[in-house]
Design a protein around this motif. Structure first.
Motif, PDB file in Angstrom:
ATOM      1  N   MET A   7       0.981  -1.181   0.103  1.00 49.49           N
ATOM      2  CA  MET A   7       0.068   0.065  -0.025  1.00 49.49           C
ATOM      3  C   MET A   7       0.816   1.412  -0.073  1.00 49.49           C
ATOM      4  N   PHE A   8       1.806   1.332   0.802  1.00 48.42           N
ATOM      5  CA  PHE A   8       3.033   2.472   0.940  1.00 48.42           C
ATOM      6  C   PHE A   8       3.582   2.765  -0.486  1.00 48.42           C
ATOM      7  N   LEU A   9       3.685   1.625  -0.928  1.00 51.01           N
ATOM      8  CA  LEU A   9       4.535   1.584  -2.377  1.00 51.01           C
ATOM      9  C   LEU A   9       3.764   2.122  -3.393  1.00 51.01           C
ATOM     10  N   VAL A  10       2.382   1.666  -3.563  1.00 53.44           N
ATOM     11  CA  VAL A  10       1.447   2.346  -4.407  1.00 53.44           C
ATOM     12  C   VAL A  10       1.378   3.730  -4.147  1.00 53.44           C
ATOM     13  N   VAL A  11       1.200   4.181  -2.853  1.00 56.58           N
ATOM     14  CA  VAL A  11       0.971   5.580  -2.356  1.00 56.58           C
ATOM     15  C   VAL A  11       2.101   6.340  -3.070  1.00 56.58           C
ATOM     16  N   ALA A  12       3.411   5.915  -2.760  1.00 62.37           N
ATOM     17  CA  ALA A  12       4.574   6.443  -3.407  1.00 62.37           C
ATOM     18  C   ALA A  12       4.691   6.580  -4.781  1.00 62.37           C
TER      19      ALA A  12
END
Length: 56
Positions: A7-12
């Motif tokens: 999820m944090f990778l997608v947000v990034a």
């Protein structure tokens, strides 16, 4: 836990595409940290499973 890292990778990635460099860098750092914590917990769990053996 790996879902949080994803999820944090997608947000990034979304933040990087939109031009928010600071937010993207922070999200990537968080994703890396969560990923390595998940890997460490997996290794510890695997070692504990080997040490304990099979309980009958």
């Amino acid at each position: 836990m790996l879902s949080w890292a994803l999820m944090f990778l997608v947000v990034a990635l979304v933040a990087a595409v939109l031009g928010f460099g600071g937010i993207a860098g922070t999200a990537v750092s968080i994703a890396k940290f969560i990923f390595f914590v998940a890997i460490a917990l997996f290794v510890i769990s695997a070692i504990m499973h080997v040490v304990r053996g099979r309980s009958v």
